[in-house]
Design a protein around this motif. Structure first.
Motif, PDB file in Angstrom:
ATOM      1  N   LEU A 695      -4.806  -1.159  -3.261  1.00  0.00           N
ATOM      2  CA  LEU A 695      -4.387  -0.596  -4.555  1.00  0.00           C
ATOM      3  C   LEU A 695      -4.283  -1.696  -5.609  1.00  0.00           C
ATOM      4  CD1 LEU A 695      -1.570   1.890  -3.420  1.00  0.00           C
ATOM      5  CD2 LEU A 695      -3.776   2.513  -4.405  1.00  0.00           C
ATOM      6  N   SER A 696      -3.958  -2.929  -5.158  1.00  0.00           N
ATOM      7  CA  SER A 696      -3.754  -4.010  -6.129  1.00  0.00           C
ATOM      8  C   SER A 696      -5.076  -4.677  -6.504  1.00  0.00           C
ATOM      9  CB  SER A 696      -2.816  -5.067  -5.539  1.00  0.00           C
ATOM     10  OG  SER A 696      -3.464  -5.691  -4.449  1.00  0.00           O
ATOM     11  N   LEU A 697      -6.155  -4.346  -5.791  1.00  0.00           N
ATOM     12  CA  LEU A 697      -7.420  -5.062  -6.039  1.00  0.00           C
ATOM     13  C   LEU A 697      -8.445  -4.239  -6.806  1.00  0.00           C
ATOM     14  CD1 LEU A 697      -7.751  -6.897  -2.617  1.00  0.00           C
ATOM     15  CD2 LEU A 697      -7.125  -7.906  -4.804  1.00  0.00           C
ATOM     16  N   GLU A 698      -8.274  -2.892  -6.842  1.00  0.00           N
ATOM     17  CA  GLU A 698      -9.195  -2.126  -7.688  1.00  0.00           C
ATOM     18  C   GLU A 698      -8.481  -0.931  -8.283  1.00  0.00           C
ATOM     19  OE1 GLU A 698     -12.291   0.100  -5.530  1.00  0.00           O
ATOM     20  OE2 GLU A 698     -11.612  -0.919  -3.728  1.00  0.00           O
ATOM     21  N   GLY A 703      -2.478   0.275 -12.761  1.00  0.00           N
ATOM     22  CA  GLY A 703      -2.297   0.569 -11.336  1.00  0.00           C
ATOM     23  C   GLY A 703      -2.291  -0.707 -10.510  1.00  0.00           C
ATOM     24  N   GLN A 704      -3.249  -1.592 -10.790  1.00  0.00           N
ATOM     25  CA  GLN A 704      -3.323  -2.849 -10.035  1.00  0.00           C
ATOM     26  C   GLN A 704      -2.047  -3.661 -10.224  1.00  0.00           C
ATOM     27  OE1 GLN A 704      -6.866  -4.997 -11.129  1.00  0.00           O
ATOM     28  NE2 GLN A 704      -8.202  -3.616 -10.100  1.00  0.00           N
ATOM     29  N   THR A 705      -1.559  -3.690 -11.473  1.00  0.00           N
ATOM     30  CA  THR A 705      -0.371  -4.500 -11.756  1.00  0.00           C
ATOM     31  C   THR A 705       0.855  -3.938 -11.038  1.00  0.00           C
ATOM     32  OG1 THR A 705      -1.310  -4.999 -13.906  1.00  0.00           O
ATOM     33  CG2 THR A 705       1.001  -5.506 -13.615  1.00  0.00           C
ATOM     34  N   LYS A 706       1.000  -2.610 -11.066  1.00  0.00           N
ATOM     35  CA  LYS A 706       2.165  -1.991 -10.400  1.00  0.00           C
ATOM     36  C   LYS A 706       2.124  -2.290  -8.898  1.00  0.00           C
ATOM     37  CE  LYS A 706       3.619   0.608 -14.014  1.00  0.00           C
ATOM     38  NZ  LYS A 706       4.846   0.281 -14.717  1.00  0.00           N
ATOM     39  N   ALA A 707       0.920  -2.173  -8.310  1.00  0.00           N
ATOM     40  CA  ALA A 707       0.807  -2.437  -6.868  1.00  0.00           C
ATOM     41  C   ALA A 707       1.104  -3.903  -6.573  1.00  0.00           C
ATOM     42  CB  ALA A 707      -0.595  -2.056  -6.381  1.00  0.00           C
ATOM     43  N   ALA A 708       0.609  -4.791  -7.440  1.00  0.00           N
ATOM     44  CA  ALA A 708       0.853  -6.227  -7.231  1.00  0.00           C
ATOM     45  C   ALA A 708       2.355  -6.519  -7.331  1.00  0.00           C
ATOM     46  CB  ALA A 708       0.086  -7.046  -8.272  1.00  0.00           C
ATOM     47  N   GLN A 709       3.019  -5.832  -8.263  1.00  0.00           N
ATOM     48  CA  GLN A 709       4.460  -6.077  -8.420  1.00  0.00           C
ATOM     49  C   GLN A 709       5.222  -5.578  -7.193  1.00  0.00           C
ATOM     50  OE1 GLN A 709       6.189  -4.367 -11.961  1.00  0.00           O
ATOM     51  NE2 GLN A 709       8.098  -5.489 -11.688  1.00  0.00           N
ATOM     52  N   ALA A 710       4.763  -4.449  -6.633  1.00  0.00           N
ATOM     53  CA  ALA A 710       5.405  -3.950  -5.408  1.00  0.00           C
ATOM     54  C   ALA A 710       5.202  -4.953  -4.270  1.00  0.00           C
ATOM     55  CB  ALA A 710       4.825  -2.585  -5.031  1.00  0.00           C
ATOM     56  N   LEU A 711       3.992  -5.532  -4.181  1.00  0.00           N
ATOM     57  CA  LEU A 711       3.728  -6.556  -3.158  1.00  0.00           C
ATOM     58  C   LEU A 711       4.653  -7.755  -3.355  1.00  0.00           C
ATOM     59  CD1 LEU A 711      -0.183  -6.609  -2.991  1.00  0.00           C
ATOM     60  CD2 LEU A 711       1.352  -5.968  -1.136  1.00  0.00           C
ATOM     61  N   ALA A 712       4.866  -8.125  -4.632  1.00  0.00           N
ATOM     62  CA  ALA A 712       5.724  -9.282  -4.916  1.00  0.00           C
ATOM     63  C   ALA A 712       7.145  -8.996  -4.436  1.00  0.00           C
ATOM     64  CB  ALA A 712       5.718  -9.586  -6.411  1.00  0.00           C
ATOM     65  N   LYS A 713       7.646  -7.802  -4.732  1.00  0.00           N
ATOM     66  CA  LYS A 713       9.026  -7.470  -4.332  1.00  0.00           C
ATOM     67  C   LYS A 713       9.175  -7.575  -2.804  1.00  0.00           C
ATOM     68  CE  LYS A 713      10.159  -4.369  -8.202  1.00  0.00           C
ATOM     69  NZ  LYS A 713      11.261  -5.068  -8.893  1.00  0.00           N
ATOM     70  N   ILE A 714       8.145  -7.092  -2.082  1.00  0.00           N
ATOM     71  CA  ILE A 714       8.208  -7.157  -0.608  1.00  0.00           C
ATOM     72  C   ILE A 714       8.186  -8.620  -0.154  1.00  0.00           C
ATOM     73  CG2 ILE A 714       6.895  -6.647   1.506  1.00  0.00           C
ATOM     74  CD1 ILE A 714       5.991  -4.026   0.121  1.00  0.00           C
ATOM     75  N   THR A 715       7.299  -9.418  -0.787  1.00  0.00           N
ATOM     76  CA  THR A 715       7.139 -10.818  -0.371  1.00  0.00           C
ATOM     77  C   THR A 715       8.403 -11.633  -0.649  1.00  0.00           C
ATOM     78  OG1 THR A 715       4.823 -10.561  -0.995  1.00  0.00           O
ATOM     79  CG2 THR A 715       5.545 -12.777  -0.502  1.00  0.00           C
ATOM     80  N   ILE A 716       9.153 -11.237  -1.689  1.00  0.00           N
ATOM     81  CA  ILE A 716      10.349 -12.003  -2.057  1.00  0.00           C
ATOM     82  C   ILE A 716      11.466 -11.807  -1.032  1.00  0.00           C
ATOM     83  CG2 ILE A 716      12.215 -12.182  -3.776  1.00  0.00           C
ATOM     84  CD1 ILE A 716      10.040 -11.424  -5.898  1.00  0.00           C
ATOM     85  N   THR A 717      11.627 -10.548  -0.552  1.00  0.00           N
ATOM     86  CA  THR A 717      12.820 -10.300   0.282  1.00  0.00           C
ATOM     87  C   THR A 717      12.529 -10.153   1.768  1.00  0.00           C
ATOM     88  OG1 THR A 717      12.587  -7.972  -0.276  1.00  0.00           O
ATOM     89  CG2 THR A 717      14.185  -9.224  -1.541  1.00  0.00           C
ATOM     90  N   SER A 718      11.239 -10.000   2.149  1.00  0.00           N
ATOM     91  CA  SER A 718      10.970  -9.880   3.605  1.00  0.00           C
ATOM     92  C   SER A 718      10.316 -11.182   4.055  1.00  0.00           C
ATOM     93  CB  SER A 718       9.987  -8.742   3.892  1.00  0.00           C
ATOM     94  OG  SER A 718      10.185  -7.695   2.989  1.00  0.00           O
ATOM     95  N   ASN A 719      10.255 -11.369   5.364  1.00  0.00           N
ATOM     96  CA  ASN A 719       9.488 -12.510   5.867  1.00  0.00           C
ATOM     97  C   ASN A 719       8.005 -12.168   5.708  1.00  0.00           C
ATOM     98  OD1 ASN A 719       7.987 -14.262   7.333  1.00  0.00           O
ATOM     99  ND2 ASN A 719       9.104 -14.023   9.250  1.00  0.00           N
ATOM    100  N   PRO A 720       7.284 -12.881   4.827  1.00  0.00           N
ATOM    101  CA  PRO A 720       5.895 -12.482   4.525  1.00  0.00           C
ATOM    102  C   PRO A 720       5.015 -12.418   5.764  1.00  0.00           C
ATOM    103  CG  PRO A 720       6.628 -14.216   3.031  1.00  0.00           C
ATOM    104  CD  PRO A 720       7.697 -14.078   4.070  1.00  0.00           C
ATOM    105  N   GLU A 721       5.274 -13.307   6.758  1.00  0.00           N
ATOM    106  CA  GLU A 721       4.390 -13.312   7.935  1.00  0.00           C
ATOM    107  C   GLU A 721       4.586 -12.069   8.788  1.00  0.00           C
ATOM    108  OE1 GLU A 721       3.647 -17.725   9.358  1.00  0.00           O
ATOM    109  OE2 GLU A 721       5.710 -17.449   8.658  1.00  0.00           O
ATOM    110  N   MET A 722       5.782 -11.443   8.679  1.00  0.00           N
ATOM    111  CA  MET A 722       6.010 -10.192   9.408  1.00  0.00           C
ATOM    112  C   MET A 722       5.475  -9.012   8.586  1.00  0.00           C
ATOM    113  SD  MET A 722       8.004 -10.997  12.117  1.00  0.00           S
ATOM    114  CE  MET A 722       9.233  -9.748  12.475  1.00  0.00           C
TER     115      MET A 722
END
Length: 944
Positions: A695-698, A703-722
């Motif tokens: 969703l963040s790539l096309e 739409g891409q920006t909203k998806a990228a922001q959702a990815l950022a929120k996940i990456t900030i608070t979860s362990n990214p490798e999990m």
């Protein structure tokens, strides 16, 4: 960069020499900006006449092309350097790397052998040669046993006497696997493979046809001349490929679709890259080849004998290959050609009335796909003249069915209107204006025949969607629809009439004070929609309309509240997203956007509000149940009901109904679902993280920006490798970097930086990926930001990036203020910023000692800043300061002299005795020992 004068930078005047440009290129290459380095070298070549210098520039350009993964150009440039000097090892080595990537291993080996003979002790050369030797050996081995194998396999497959099914299956599987490797594909091709595979297609046995199609995919991948030959072979007599695409067997049709897609891609690549290699000894006119394939696809659309899913596959393929991928590509000739050759054929599918005698076989999705294709073609037009032509063709087509035709013709005309209103709605609105169309729709709404009434009511609803017509329909249609809703015996008709009423009822949008129907009727309508949605006795196509109704009614906050309380209705809606009828997706996504309030909020200007009140004008109001607490509770209920896995499924299925606007709605919903940190783990566990990447790539920019922001929120608070296991974590980098662009909001910049900080701390490979996405200059830019949180986030991100060698080098760049900024930030008021900056200095001075000598040169305040760190009440800042001083003492005697000549000596002596802070004391002690070793101070009695 020592360019001198106002002519510096890219628009340099004549006073720049090739030598200066080369230096500039080298600096850019070191900084990781390979594209800009390439431009500098290319410019230098245009100014430079002397052969030896030209050779060096070609060699440097080859290095750029290798980094940019353009191996054909890398090989060409390296060859030019080698022509000038056959002993140029760098150029030979670069050419061998390029040849290896181009699959020309034998030539790569001979270049490497030359390198080794020129410099026998070089480990890198020996290692590369060994690795290449073993892959050569493998290739030779497979080639020799491949020869006999290919003939055997075809014998087994084409022998009608061969009854052993397992043996045939194995042979088919082997062919497919072989074709995936370049060596095997070439072997099959040389063994008259295309003709033999065509014979397999003619057997009309599904398993053999599948094997042939999948093998051809291997042969045609990325190989234009084979595509040309294959296409010519397959179209002898008649077009076999489109015939195969139209067969009843779904998998065979899909495999043929996949092969055509691969052929298009190979031809398209050929148009972009101007190959001159041996691969393209047969010169092909790519666009002509593409047109031949597209013409077959268009023929198939109106072919009566073709199967329904074959028609769908043809439409989906046209959607993928015809319109331009991006507006940057100026050439839209393919779309114009398709409109000219095939618009009528696409409208044939869109105007099909299911169940009418002699109608084309279509699936639930065919008309939707036709709408999507028409929409994409219309969006690909560039000027009014092109659009006018499109409108005229549509109008002519509708007239041809409407005027002087029987009832069946009028129904086709109305169905075409529906198809256009769902696709390029401007064209739909134009056709609605045609004389008699609207009256026909209204009169057919009252037809006694269900099929006719269905067509008319649907057209009326699609027309009501477009605000321009809504007032006309409100005047004429509301009473009609109410009549139908109250008196029709048939659920299928009532449900559609209801949706028409919903659409007209929500004309006020989210503004809840402006309803056209009496209070409470929206609630009644919504209740009825939910009841139908849950009634499994009704077919999915009809239940889809219940969701359409909810998509409109959920503008009302009371309706949202009731909907999220109704577990069965939510489950039924999620179930429908998996049904055959794909056009439900947009309605589901709209309903969810409304329930999570993730649409754009227009905040009215308070001053204008006062004026409006004064002038007794209508003021939009927000419903009390749309306040944040209510929204938060609704999000929780949707999460519990399984919204994430339903949406993840939708994104995963490659689906033409998943249009860009639909993707945008889903991205908005995801962003709302991850708003609260404690919900993010659950969203990831149900597949939300994986779904957000595509969703963040096309899709649309929003739409891409909203998806990228959702990815950022996940990456900030979860362990990214999990959250993003395995290779997936590398795919997250590009969307996160996109949040750093200047046109993004401050919050998006901040979250992007925080997320990248987390990733940069994980591994060198991730840092390399961030460097490759050209994020470093942007991160740096934000270190100068006014907003202190953004400035801090950028500095922390830089701190983690500084673990990379390339980034450390940047801090020593001539004329850059990077190091100065870090030193000054280490003396700022804001403690968090000081921590990040002094941490970066501690790391840089440890990992890259030349930085130590540079620090005294960047600012006169360097000493007082370091002293302030050592005297800070925070143990953490003291420790960082002590480490920086220790590294600087170790780096060079002259730096140590400057440090010891100041009050630093006293501070270090005190800190070295501080038993409460062992880490600080240890670093201070080491600094003093270093000063003794340099002979700058006398050893204390204890040390003797």
């Amino acid at each position: 960069e020592g360019m001198g004068g106002p002519g510096g930078g890219s628009g340099v005047g004549a006073h720049v020499t090739a030598g200066q440009l080369r230096e500039r290129g080298n600096a850019l290459f070191q900084a990781g900006d390979h594209g800009a380095a390439l431009a500098a070298y290319t410019r230098a070549l245009s100014l430079c006449q002397a052969e030896p210098e030209r050779a060096v520039l070609h060699r440097n350009r080859a290095a750029c092309y290798l980094k940019l993964e353009d191996y054909a150009k890398a090989e060409a440039d390296a060859s030019k350097a080698i022509e000038a000097d056959g002993r140029d090892m760098k150029a030979l080595f670069r050419r061998s790397q390029a040849l290896q990537k181009l699959g020309r291993l034998d030539q790569a080996v001979s270049d490497l052998q030359r390198c080794v003979s020129l410099e026998p002790k070089n480990k890198a050369f020996q290692e590369a040669l060994r690795a290449l030797g073993s892959s050569m050996h493998e290739k030779m081995k497979t080639m020799s046993c491949t020869d006999s194998k290919v003939e055997q396999m075809f014998q087994i497959l084409l022998d009608p006497q061969e009854k052993d099914v397992d043996k045939k299956q194995k042979a088919a599987q082997n062919l497919i696997v072989l074709a995936r490797e370049e060596a095997g594909a070439e072997k099959i091709f040389q063994s008259d493979g295309v003709r033999l595979l065509t014979q397999l297609l003619d057997t009309a046995k599904a398993d053999l046809m599948l094997a042939a199609l999948r093998t051809l995919v291997g042969l045609c991948s990325g190989h234009r001349s084979r595509v040309g030959y294959t296409r010519a072979q397959l179209s002898l007599g008649s077009s076999r490929l489109s015939a195969v695409l139209g067969v009843e067997h779904e998998q065979v049709s899909l495999a043929a679709c996949n092969l055509l897609h691969v052929m298009f891609d190979s031809l398209k690549e050929g148009m972009q890259k101007d190959f001159r290699g041996k691969e393209d000894a047969v010169v092909l006119d790519s666009s002509k080849e593409q047109k031949v394939l597209i013409k077959d696809l268009l023929e198939l659309l109106s072919l009566e004998g073709a199967s329904a899913h074959g028609r769908d596959n043809a439409l989906n393929l046209l959607i993928k290959v015809v319109p331009r991928k991006s507006p940057k590509d100026i050439n839209n000739s393919m779309s114009l050609w398709v409109i000219d050759q095939g618009l009528k054929k696409i409208l044939e599918v869109g105007s099909t009335v299911c169940g009418a005698p002699g109608s084309l076989p279509v699936t639930e999705n065919s008309r939707m796909s036709a709408s999507v294709l028409l929409s994409k073609l219309y969006d690909d037009l560039k000027c009014d003249a092109e659009r006018e032509n499109f409108h005229h063709l549509c109008e002519d087509y509708v007239r041809s069915w409407f005027e002087g035709q029987e009832l069946a013709g009028k129904l086709r005309a109305i169905q075409t209107v529906s198809c256009l209103l769902q696709g390029p709605s401007e064209a739909g609105n134009r056709v609605l204006e045609l004389e008699g169309i609207m009256d026909s729709i209204l009169s057919l709404c009252a037809s006694v025949r269900e099929a006719h009434q269905l067509v008319a009511v649907e057209a009326l609803i699609h027309a009501a969607d477009k605000a321009k017509r809504a007032s006309f329909i409100t005047a004429n249609g509301v009473s009609l629809l109410k009549e139908i809703y109250k008196h029709s015996e048939r659920d299928s008709i009532r449900i559609r009439a209801l949706v028409g009423l919903c659409k007209l009822g929500s004309a006020g949008g989210t503004d809840f004070s402006m309803k056209q129907f009496a209070e409470g009727s929206t609630m009644k309508l919504a209740k009825q929609c939910r009841k139908w949605l849950c009634n499994e006795a009704i077919d999915a196509g009809t239940r889809r309309w219940a969701v359409e109704g909810l998509a409109y009614l959920t503008f009302d906050a009371d309706v949202k509240e009731e909907f999220v309380e109704d577990k069965a209705a939510m489950q039924a809606m999620f179930q429908l997203t998996k049904s055959e009828d794909r056009s439900v997706l947009y309605a589901v996504a709209s309903t969810l956007v409304n329930c999570t309030n993730s649409y754009n909020h227009e905040e009215p200007d308070p001053q204008m509000l006062e004026l409006a009140k004064y002038a007794k004008q209508h003021i939009p109001e927000q419903h009390p149940k749309d306040k944040p607490d209510f929204v938060k509770r609704r999000v929780r209920k949707l999460l519990t009901a399984g919204v994430v896995s339903a949406l993840a499924c939708v994104v995963k299925s490659e689906n033409p109904a998943l249009t860009n606007s639909c993707r945008e709605l889903i991205s908005r919903v995801f962003l709302a679902l991850v708003a609260e940190a404690e919900d993010r783990g659950g969203v990831v566990a149900q597949g939300g993280g994986k779904a957000l990447i595509p969703l963040s790539l096309e899709g649309t920019e929003v739409g891409q920006t909203k998806a990228a922001q959702a990815l950022a929120k996940i990456t900030i608070t979860s362990n990214p490798e999990m959250a993003f296991p395995g290779e997936r974590i590398y795919e997250v980098v590009r969307p996160l970097v996109s949040l750093l662009h200047l046109q993004r909001s401050g919050l998006e910049n901040f979250e992007g930086l925080m997320a990248l900080t987390n990733l940069a701390g994980i591994s060198e490979r991730l840092r390399q990926k961030i460097l490759k996405e050209r994020a470093v200059p942007m991160i740096e830019g934000y270190m100068f930001e006014e907003h202190e949180l953004i400035r801090l986030a950028a500095t922390e991100c830089m701190c983690n990036m500084a673990m990379s060698k390339e980034v450390q080098e940047l801090f020593l760049d001539e004329g850059s203020d990077r190091l100065k900024l870090m030193v000054l930030y280490s003396g700022e008021e804001d403690e968090k910023l000081r921590r990040a900056a002094s941490g970066t200095l501690a790391m840089l001075t440890a990992l890259h000692p030349p930085v130590c000598k540079r620090i005294p040169q960047v600012t006169v305040h360097w000493l007082e800043i370091l002293q302030a760190l050592l005297l800070s009440p925070s143990a953490e800042l003291q420790h960082r300061g002590a480490v920086v001083v220790m590294n600087m003492m170790a780096a060079a005697r002259e730096v140590a002299e400057q440090l010891i000549a100041s009050e630093m000596l006293e501070i270090l002596s005190v800190l070295a005795k501080d038993k409460d802070k062992p880490r600080v004391a240890q670093a201070a002690q080491e600094s003093l020992e270093r000063a003794v070793a340099y002979g700058l101070i006398e050893p204390s009695p204890r040390q003797q």
